[in-house]
Design a protein around this motif. Sequence first.
Motif, PDB file in Angstrom:
ATOM      1  N   SER A   1       1.746  11.178  -2.445  1.00 30.27           N
ATOM      2  CA  SER A   1       0.715  12.339  -2.024  1.00 30.27           C
ATOM      3  C   SER A   1       0.980  13.611  -1.823  1.00 30.27           C
ATOM      4  CB  SER A   1      -0.628  11.728  -1.284  1.00 30.27           C
ATOM      5  OG  SER A   1      -0.104  11.794   0.120  1.00 30.27           O
ATOM      6  N   LEU A   2       2.359  13.788  -1.425  1.00 33.67           N
ATOM      7  CA  LEU A   2       2.743  14.990  -0.790  1.00 33.67           C
ATOM      8  C   LEU A   2       2.610  16.036  -1.891  1.00 33.67           C
ATOM      9  CD1 LEU A   2       5.996  14.022   1.287  1.00 33.67           C
ATOM     10  CD2 LEU A   2       3.719  15.030   2.017  1.00 33.67           C
ATOM     11  N   SER A   3       2.976  15.833  -3.155  1.00 32.94           N
ATOM     12  CA  SER A   3       2.720  17.202  -4.051  1.00 32.94           C
ATOM     13  C   SER A   3       1.541  17.561  -4.093  1.00 32.94           C
ATOM     14  CB  SER A   3       3.023  16.588  -5.508  1.00 32.94           C
ATOM     15  OG  SER A   3       2.484  15.415  -5.971  1.00 32.94           O
ATOM     16  N   GLU A   4       0.422  16.905  -3.517  1.00 31.69           N
ATOM     17  CA  GLU A   4      -0.850  17.635  -3.582  1.00 31.69           C
ATOM     18  C   GLU A   4      -1.191  18.164  -2.280  1.00 31.69           C
ATOM     19  OE1 GLU A   4      -2.516  13.863  -6.098  1.00 31.69           O
ATOM     20  OE2 GLU A   4      -3.544  14.061  -4.141  1.00 31.69           O
ATOM     21  N   GLY A   5      -0.202  18.350  -1.434  1.00 29.89           N
ATOM     22  CA  GLY A   5      -0.279  18.942  -0.142  1.00 29.89           C
ATOM     23  C   GLY A   5      -0.042  18.008   0.804  1.00 29.89           C
TER      24      GLY A   5
ATOM     25  N   PHE B   1       0.291   8.401  12.605  1.00 30.45           N
ATOM     26  CA  PHE B   1       0.289   9.082  11.090  1.00 30.45           C
ATOM     27  C   PHE B   1       1.041  10.375  11.064  1.00 30.45           C
ATOM     28  CE2 PHE B   1      -1.036   9.440   6.976  1.00 30.45           C
ATOM     29  CZ  PHE B   1      -1.571  10.628   6.942  1.00 30.45           C
ATOM     30  N   GLN B   2       0.702  11.158  12.071  1.00 36.80           N
ATOM     31  CA  GLN B   2       1.737  12.419  12.301  1.00 36.80           C
ATOM     32  C   GLN B   2       3.209  12.051  12.043  1.00 36.80           C
ATOM     33  OE1 GLN B   2       0.866  14.876  15.449  1.00 36.80           O
ATOM     34  NE2 GLN B   2       2.240  16.466  14.811  1.00 36.80           N
ATOM     35  N   THR B   3       3.821  11.030  13.151  1.00 36.57           N
ATOM     36  CA  THR B   3       5.233  10.968  12.941  1.00 36.57           C
ATOM     37  C   THR B   3       5.395  10.481  11.585  1.00 36.57           C
ATOM     38  OG1 THR B   3       5.044  10.426  15.339  1.00 36.57           O
ATOM     39  CG2 THR B   3       6.889   9.540  14.081  1.00 36.57           C
ATOM     40  N   LEU B   4       4.817   9.401  11.000  1.00 32.00           N
ATOM     41  CA  LEU B   4       5.198   9.000   9.700  1.00 32.00           C
ATOM     42  C   LEU B   4       5.232   9.873   8.589  1.00 32.00           C
ATOM     43  CD1 LEU B   4       3.275   5.538   9.703  1.00 32.00           C
ATOM     44  CD2 LEU B   4       5.955   5.954   9.820  1.00 32.00           C
ATOM     45  N   THR B   5       4.095  11.062   8.882  1.00 30.48           N
ATOM     46  CA  THR B   5       4.228  11.825   7.608  1.00 30.48           C
ATOM     47  C   THR B   5       5.421  12.864   7.899  1.00 30.48           C
ATOM     48  OG1 THR B   5       1.679  11.994   7.709  1.00 30.48           O
ATOM     49  CG2 THR B   5       2.782  13.974   6.781  1.00 30.48           C
ATOM     50  N   GLU B   6       5.692  13.391   9.154  1.00 27.29           N
ATOM     51  CA  GLU B   6       7.206  14.048   9.366  1.00 27.29           C
ATOM     52  C   GLU B   6       8.378  13.414   8.903  1.00 27.29           C
ATOM     53  OE1 GLU B   6       5.765  17.389  10.070  1.00 27.29           O
ATOM     54  OE2 GLU B   6       7.400  17.331  11.363  1.00 27.29           O
ATOM     55  N   ASP B   7       8.233  11.943   9.238  1.00 30.37           N
ATOM     56  CA  ASP B   7       9.565  11.294   8.732  1.00 30.37           C
ATOM     57  C   ASP B   7       9.699  11.011   7.292  1.00 30.37           C
ATOM     58  OD1 ASP B   7       9.323   8.981  11.360  1.00 30.37           O
ATOM     59  OD2 ASP B   7       9.840  10.849  11.492  1.00 30.37           O
ATOM     60  N   THR B   8       8.549  10.926   6.584  1.00 30.33           N
ATOM     61  CA  THR B   8       8.786  10.730   5.299  1.00 30.33           C
ATOM     62  C   THR B   8       8.984  11.991   4.558  1.00 30.33           C
ATOM     63  OG1 THR B   8       6.720   9.053   5.153  1.00 30.33           O
ATOM     64  CG2 THR B   8       7.223  10.188   3.169  1.00 30.33           C
TER      65      THR B   8
ATOM     66  N   ALA C   1      10.157  22.110  -1.820  1.00 33.12           N
ATOM     67  CA  ALA C   1       9.314  22.539  -0.943  1.00 33.12           C
ATOM     68  C   ALA C   1       7.755  21.932  -1.565  1.00 33.12           C
ATOM     69  CB  ALA C   1       9.126  24.167  -0.856  1.00 33.12           C
ATOM     70  N   PHE C   2       7.760  22.227  -2.935  1.00 31.45           N
ATOM     71  CA  PHE C   2       6.420  21.576  -3.541  1.00 31.45           C
ATOM     72  C   PHE C   2       6.201  20.047  -3.329  1.00 31.45           C
ATOM     73  CE2 PHE C   2       2.907  21.484  -6.151  1.00 31.45           C
ATOM     74  CZ  PHE C   2       3.189  20.336  -7.407  1.00 31.45           C
ATOM     75  N   LEU C   3       7.357  19.545  -3.583  1.00 28.62           N
ATOM     76  CA  LEU C   3       7.433  17.990  -3.603  1.00 28.62           C
ATOM     77  C   LEU C   3       7.134  17.546  -2.429  1.00 28.62           C
ATOM     78  CD1 LEU C   3      10.144  17.333  -6.348  1.00 28.62           C
ATOM     79  CD2 LEU C   3       7.753  16.898  -6.619  1.00 28.62           C
ATOM     80  N   THR C   4       7.462  18.213  -1.208  1.00 26.19           N
ATOM     81  CA  THR C   4       7.484  17.513   0.089  1.00 26.19           C
ATOM     82  C   THR C   4       5.981  18.248   0.820  1.00 26.19           C
ATOM     83  OG1 THR C   4       8.665  19.400   0.761  1.00 26.19           O
ATOM     84  CG2 THR C   4       9.854  17.224   0.601  1.00 26.19           C
ATOM     85  N   GLY C   5       5.105  18.687  -0.090  1.00 25.07           N
ATOM     86  CA  GLY C   5       3.901  19.204   0.215  1.00 25.07           C
ATOM     87  C   GLY C   5       3.554  20.400   1.020  1.00 25.07           C
ATOM     88  N   PHE C   6       4.732  21.326   0.878  1.00 26.30           N
ATOM     89  CA  PHE C   6       4.457  22.754   1.309  1.00 26.30           C
ATOM     90  C   PHE C   6       4.103  23.714   0.307  1.00 26.30           C
ATOM     91  CE2 PHE C   6       6.487  22.000   5.232  1.00 26.30           C
ATOM     92  CZ  PHE C   6       7.070  21.057   5.378  1.00 26.30           C
ATOM     93  N   SER C   7       3.407  24.570   0.357  1.00 29.21           N
ATOM     94  CA  SER C   7       2.578  25.612  -0.070  1.00 29.21           C
ATOM     95  C   SER C   7       3.519  26.838  -0.593  1.00 29.21           C
ATOM     96  CB  SER C   7       1.247  25.990   0.248  1.00 29.21           C
ATOM     97  OG  SER C   7       1.372  26.823   1.617  1.00 29.21           O
TER      98      SER C   7
END
Length: 350
Positions: free
Chosen positions: A257-261, A290-297, A317-323
């Motif tokens: 889901s990271l490519s969607e933000g 959840f925050q830790t897992l998101t950061e780790d992923t 940057a886009f693939l890891t969820g950054f605008s």
Amino acid sequence: MPIRFVHCRAQVKLPGMGYVTSLFARKMVAAAGSGVDASMLLAEAGIDPDGPWEPKVMIPAATYYDMLERIAAQIDVTALPVRTGASMRLDEYGALGLAFKAATTLGASYARVERYARLWTSVVEYELRPDPRGTLFILHRPGDRRLGMRLSNEATLASALAIARQVCPVPVAPLEVRVQHPAPERVDAHEDWFGCPLQFDADLDALLFSPETLEQPNILGDEGISSYLVSHLDVELSQIAGDTPLVSQTKDAIAQSLSEGAPKMTEIARRLGLSARSFHRRLSEHGMSFQTLTEDTRRDLAEGLLRDERHSLAEIAFLTGFSEQSAFTRAFKRWAGTTPASYRKLRRQP
């Protein structure tokens, strides 16, 4: 009846039960001085008074808080957390202490703590959060704010400053210290140690640092050594955590889901067929958030993509969820202590 010593190591933590390193307990007892029976306090906590000071030997958090409250019943503990925190030394933290030293900046050092704190506690999480005046280094510890927890929180904040002063080439003081519980009767020891305003009854337990402070280069900062030590810590972390099926499924769902933000916990929970409340509880049972897992992923995905020369930094940057690429660069520097471009360049070297 003789007291039986039971050592609970990180590798055998029980689900749902929080643990802290016995190093903290030993430090608190030592700082309490002659006013307490050190051997008895440690023995009652299941720690061999004559054993080595091994950070990986764990005790239940509730046992630790009980011990602190027994100390409080015997001596004035107003300044005890400050004395304990000030006594902490990076050499006592094993590989994590070395990684803290080797990080290139003080901000990168604190990012090591944010990522690898689970090596010495399963009841605390750390977060670096932007603030209008700089960055907050936040201590998250859920549970009843009993006296033992309050003393532990104060000592943790004091120790976070102690280790920073051991790596920074200039004097370090936060802009502000925030503590959620009410102030003790006296705060002179706290003010002397932190050297900045203290705000009790705050909404967070945190140290606020200026950008200039966190950008300070560390005395022994070295990108190559830092990368090696981080790899070692990743191995240690995998040994104590172990990816349970739920954790693995969560990471997979986050990555997809990271490519969607930046993903939301409620959305990931729904994908896994769980309510948000049940999802949060089950992650907590494994010492995860959840925050830790998101950061780790995000970090794991970024590092893997950076090793593939076909992807540009903007694509990663886009693939890891950054605008924006700039936001990705800031986050990656916080994770790894270096920029994505420098990390990629370093990986090209034999």
